[in-house]
Design a protein around this motif. Structure first.
Motif, mmCIF file in Angstrom:
data_model
loop_
_atom_site.group_PDB
_atom_site.id
_atom_site.type_symbol
_atom_site.label_atom_id
_atom_site.label_comp_id
_atom_site.label_asym_id
_atom_site.label_seq_id
_atom_site.Cartn_x
_atom_site.Cartn_y
_atom_site.Cartn_z
ATOM 1 N N SER A 1 0.817 -1.215 0.000
ATOM 2 C CA SER A 1 0.000 0.000 0.000
ATOM 3 C C SER A 1 0.851 1.264 0.000
ATOM 4 O O SER A 1 0.384 2.339 0.365
ATOM 5 C CB SER A 1 -1.001 0.016 1.145
ATOM 6 N N GLY A 2 2.107 1.146 -0.436
ATOM 7 C CA GLY A 2 2.956 2.312 -0.650
ATOM 8 C C GLY A 2 3.354 3.067 0.597
ATOM 9 O O GLY A 2 3.672 4.249 0.530
ATOM 10 N N ILE A 3 3.380 2.395 1.745
ATOM 11 C CA ILE A 3 3.749 3.054 2.998
ATOM 12 C C ILE A 3 5.207 2.736 3.307
ATOM 13 O O ILE A 3 5.603 1.574 3.373
ATOM 14 C CB ILE A 3 2.844 2.600 4.158
ATOM 15 N N GLY A 4 5.989 3.791 3.491
ATOM 16 C CA GLY A 4 7.404 3.604 3.759
ATOM 17 C C GLY A 4 7.934 4.663 4.702
ATOM 18 O O GLY A 4 7.191 5.496 5.223
ATOM 19 N N LYS A 5 9.251 4.618 4.909
ATOM 20 C CA LYS A 5 9.907 5.592 5.772
ATOM 21 C C LYS A 5 11.359 5.743 5.339
ATOM 22 O O LYS A 5 11.899 4.923 4.601
ATOM 23 C CB LYS A 5 9.818 5.167 7.235
ATOM 24 N N PHE A 6 11.958 6.829 5.804
ATOM 25 C CA PHE A 6 13.384 7.054 5.583
ATOM 26 C C PHE A 6 13.917 7.859 6.747
ATOM 27 O O PHE A 6 13.152 8.390 7.558
ATOM 28 C CB PHE A 6 13.645 7.756 4.244
ATOM 29 N N GLN A 7 15.247 7.939 6.836
ATOM 30 C CA GLN A 7 15.894 8.733 7.878
ATOM 31 C C GLN A 7 17.041 9.515 7.268
ATOM 32 O O GLN A 7 17.789 8.994 6.439
ATOM 33 C CB GLN A 7 16.498 7.841 8.965
ATOM 34 N N PHE A 8 17.155 10.771 7.684
ATOM 35 C CA PHE A 8 18.390 11.488 7.407
ATOM 36 C C PHE A 8 19.435 10.895 8.342
ATOM 37 O O PHE A 8 19.111 10.430 9.438
ATOM 38 C CB PHE A 8 18.230 12.989 7.664
#
Length: 130
Positions: A85-92
């Motif tokens: 369902s296109g849910i993601g995350k990222f971190q600097f």
């Protein structure tokens, strides 16, 4: 066919890093979640120079206009929370963080065998460090 990108925050503190920024991708209609199964993704970041409408996807061009590399952050890998369902995350990170205040434009670029997709450019604001 550009995907719609929605972030859970649009203000980031300058030089801040190490926490999740969540996002969701939608189909072009803006309502249907994008099925990202099989895609790997990266966050791309761009600075906009003045009122001009071009973005720096080319480091040499950015250096010639801005005079510094600090305005471009290297690609950041996306981690999927619910890929279907296109849910993601990222971190600097310590080496990949916003170092200049002002507006920064983000985009998710997706790739899988035989296919490439990109999200719209989304503007975030980098606030001064406290």
């Amino acid at each position: 066919m550009t995907l719609r990108l929605v972030l859970d925050q649009y203000e980031i503190v300058r030089n801040d890093y190490g926490y999740d920024i969540n996002f969701k991708l939608y189909e072009e209609d803006g309502a249907t979640p994008f099925n990202a199964t099989g895609y790997s993704g990266v966050i791309k970041s761009f600075k906009r120079h003045g009122d001009r409408t071009f973005f720096f996807r080319d480091v040499e061009r950015a250096i010639s206009v801005l005079g510094q590399v600090g305005t471009i952050i290297d690609d950041i890998d996306v981690t999927w929370v619910t890929q279907s369902s296109g849910i993601g995350k990222f971190q600097f990170t310590n080496t990949k963080k916003p170092s200049l205040t002002g507006f920064l434009w983000l985009e998710v670029q997706l790739t899988k065998s035989g296919a490439k997709r990109s999200s719209e450019l989304v503007r975030i604001f980098i606030t001064p460090s406290q």
